[in-house]
Write a protein that holds these residues in place. Sequence first.
Motif, PDB file in Angstrom:
ATOM      1  N   GLU A 250       0.832  -1.197   0.000  1.00 36.49           N
ATOM      2  CA  GLU A 250       0.000   0.000   0.000  1.00 36.49           C
ATOM      3  C   GLU A 250       0.871   1.252   0.000  1.00 36.49           C
TER       4      GLU A 250
ATOM      5  N   ARG B  93       1.030   5.282   1.310  1.00 38.02           N
ATOM      6  CA  ARG B  93       0.444   6.191   2.311  1.00 38.02           C
ATOM      7  C   ARG B  93       1.044   7.570   2.136  1.00 38.02           C
TER       8      ARG B  93
ATOM      9  N   ALA C 117      -8.170   6.833  -2.869  1.00 39.15           N
ATOM     10  CA  ALA C 117      -7.577   6.824  -1.532  1.00 39.15           C
ATOM     11  C   ALA C 117      -8.587   7.346  -0.527  1.00 39.15           C
TER      12      ALA C 117
ATOM     13  N   LEU D 224      -3.503   9.516   4.370  1.00 34.03           N
ATOM     14  CA  LEU D 224      -4.304   8.978   3.280  1.00 34.03           C
ATOM     15  C   LEU D 224      -3.698   7.655   2.836  1.00 34.03           C
ATOM     16  N   THR D 225      -4.526   6.637   2.646  1.00 33.56           N
ATOM     17  CA  THR D 225      -4.053   5.313   2.252  1.00 33.56           C
ATOM     18  C   THR D 225      -4.561   4.970   0.863  1.00 33.56           C
ATOM     19  N   VAL D 226      -3.645   4.483   0.018  1.00 38.73           N
ATOM     20  CA  VAL D 226      -3.986   3.988  -1.309  1.00 38.73           C
ATOM     21  C   VAL D 226      -3.762   2.478  -1.278  1.00 38.73           C
TER      22      VAL D 226
ATOM     23  N   THR E  17      -5.839  -0.836  -5.761  1.00 42.84           N
ATOM     24  CA  THR E  17      -6.361   0.406  -6.333  1.00 42.84           C
ATOM     25  C   THR E  17      -5.281   1.103  -7.151  1.00 42.84           C
TER      26      THR E  17
END
Length: 172
Positions: free
Chosen positions: A54, A56, A88, A110-112, A116
Amino acid sequence: MSFLRVLLCRRHARLAAILAVVALTLNGCAGLFGGDPLRVSVAGIEPVEGQGMEMRFNIKLRVQNPNDSAVQFDGVSLDLELNGKPFASGVSDQSGTVPRFGETVVNVPLTVPAFTAVRQAFAFAGAVQAGAAQSGQIPYILRGKLAGGLAGTTRFVNQGTLSLPSLGPALP
């Protein structure tokens, strides 16, 4: 028996009238707290360490209050869309106040999610091959809310386009 029905109907009528007055009163109070919407813009983005694949980021939001009363908040939530698709999200328990006719900077992690990011990369690569992304512009929508405070949750939306850097001409 009919006397009981009449009594119940009168009670329902009174209850409906009281609820209507309360609703109108609350709408009047909401009008007192109403005003211009908050102006929210992205002031900065810093990468932070994520887990696994992920991504961030710490996103800094500049929140401007063009109103005559301060806005208090106790928590922030964000959702970011790229190319019309969710990209996100993030939350923060940060609390504070946006002063009247003032501004403040709010930090939100914020997390991606990994899948995604991969999906967006494939979608963008397909658009480049199809010639649809020649402009290097990617539309985004940032939706969020500042939770809590006297007037309740304050929602905001910021949208625009992100410009991708040009790759320049290919070297021989």
